[in-house]
Scaffold this motif. Sequence first.
Motif, short mmCIF file in Angstrom:
data_model
loop_
_atom_site.label_atom_id
_atom_site.label_comp_id
_atom_site.label_asym_id
_atom_site.label_seq_id
_atom_site.Cartn_x
_atom_site.Cartn_y
_atom_site.Cartn_z
N PRO A 11 0.85 -1.19 0.00
CA PRO A 11 0.00 0.00 0.00
C PRO A 11 0.89 1.25 0.00
CG PRO A 11 -0.72 -1.56 1.67
CD PRO A 11 0.58 -2.08 1.13
N LEU A 12 0.42 2.31 -0.62
CA LEU A 12 1.28 3.50 -0.79
C LEU A 12 1.79 4.08 0.52
CD1 LEU A 12 -0.15 5.57 -3.76
CD2 LEU A 12 2.01 4.38 -3.59
N TRP A 13 0.97 4.09 1.56
CA TRP A 13 1.42 4.67 2.83
C TRP A 13 2.52 3.83 3.47
CZ3 TRP A 13 0.68 9.46 3.28
CH2 TRP A 13 -0.45 10.06 2.75
N GLN A 14 2.39 2.51 3.36
CA GLN A 14 3.43 1.65 3.91
C GLN A 14 4.70 1.77 3.07
OE1 GLN A 14 2.24 -2.43 4.23
NE2 GLN A 14 4.07 -3.03 5.33
N TRP A 15 4.55 1.86 1.75
CA TRP A 15 5.69 2.05 0.85
C TRP A 15 6.40 3.37 1.17
CZ3 TRP A 15 7.04 5.93 -2.42
CH2 TRP A 15 8.09 5.68 -3.28
N LEU A 16 5.62 4.43 1.38
CA LEU A 16 6.19 5.73 1.70
C LEU A 16 6.94 5.70 3.02
CD1 LEU A 16 6.46 8.71 0.85
CD2 LEU A 16 4.36 9.15 2.13
N GLY A 17 6.37 5.05 4.03
CA GLY A 17 7.04 4.91 5.32
C GLY A 17 8.34 4.14 5.22
N LEU A 72 3.39 3.69 -9.13
CA LEU A 72 2.05 3.18 -8.84
C LEU A 72 1.91 1.71 -9.24
CD1 LEU A 72 -0.14 6.25 -9.82
CD2 LEU A 72 0.45 5.44 -7.52
N MET A 73 2.62 1.30 -10.29
CA MET A 73 2.56 -0.10 -10.69
C MET A 73 3.22 -1.02 -9.66
SD MET A 73 3.05 -0.38 -14.77
CE MET A 73 3.00 -2.15 -14.66
N THR A 74 4.19 -0.53 -8.90
CA THR A 74 4.81 -1.36 -7.88
C THR A 74 4.02 -1.38 -6.58
OG1 THR A 74 6.23 0.43 -7.06
CG2 THR A 74 7.12 -0.97 -8.81
N SER A 75 2.96 -0.59 -6.52
CA SER A 75 2.16 -0.55 -5.30
C SER A 75 1.04 -1.59 -5.38
CB SER A 75 1.56 0.86 -5.12
OG SER A 75 0.53 1.07 -6.06
N SER A 76 0.19 -1.56 -4.38
CA SER A 76 -0.91 -2.52 -4.33
C SER A 76 -2.06 -2.14 -5.27
CB SER A 76 -1.43 -2.64 -2.90
OG SER A 76 -1.88 -1.37 -2.44
N PHE A 77 -1.95 -1.01 -5.97
CA PHE A 77 -2.99 -0.64 -6.94
C PHE A 77 -3.01 -1.59 -8.14
CE2 PHE A 77 -2.40 3.81 -5.25
CZ PHE A 77 -3.61 3.82 -4.57
N PHE A 78 -1.84 -2.15 -8.48
CA PHE A 78 -1.75 -3.06 -9.62
C PHE A 78 -2.04 -4.48 -9.15
CE2 PHE A 78 0.46 -5.67 -12.76
CZ PHE A 78 0.01 -5.09 -13.94
N PRO A 79 -2.87 -5.23 -9.88
CA PRO A 79 -3.23 -6.59 -9.45
C PRO A 79 -2.13 -7.61 -9.77
CG PRO A 79 -4.35 -6.05 -11.49
CD PRO A 79 -3.60 -4.82 -11.07
N TRP A 80 -1.09 -7.64 -8.93
CA TRP A 80 0.04 -8.52 -9.20
C TRP A 80 -0.31 -9.99 -9.10
CZ3 TRP A 80 3.99 -7.05 -11.78
CH2 TRP A 80 4.36 -5.72 -11.76
N SER A 81 -1.35 -10.33 -8.36
CA SER A 81 -1.73 -11.74 -8.26
C SER A 81 -2.20 -12.30 -9.60
CB SER A 81 -2.80 -11.92 -7.20
OG SER A 81 -3.95 -11.15 -7.53
N ALA A 82 -2.66 -11.44 -10.49
CA ALA A 82 -3.13 -11.89 -11.81
C ALA A 82 -1.98 -12.32 -12.70
CB ALA A 82 -3.93 -10.79 -12.48
#
Length: 139
Positions: A11-17, A72-82
Amino acid sequence: MIWTQPLKGLPLWQWLGNSLSNQMYPNPDVRSSLGASVVLALMIAVIIFVLFKKARTPFNSFCLFGGIGTLLMTSSFFPWSAVDQTLLGKIQFVWRLNTYTSLLILVSFSLVLGMIIPKVSLSLKPILLLGLVIALIIS
């Protein structure tokens, strides 16, 4: 068959932290972050890009928005499980994108900063550059 960890973005906030505290791999479940200097360069580049019309060249725009897009693609916005069971999953693609993210953000930062430095008076240039070097060393 080679075992790989499932791909997932933070998630972006965790990534930013993690990035601001320079925690590149904070736990055994390898996660992605870029480090404080890249995040600060991104913030400064966005501010300069918004405030100075001269900094909005097509290449600067490509670098800045390309960096933000790959971020943004490395964040949880992108559906990496697919794409986990594809070739992208085998080469751990989500973490390899960090290279392009940091490259594009730092190129954008240097370009927009280079456009406003000539406007700074001649006596302030060495102080500004020394401050940037110190900030990068500390971060």
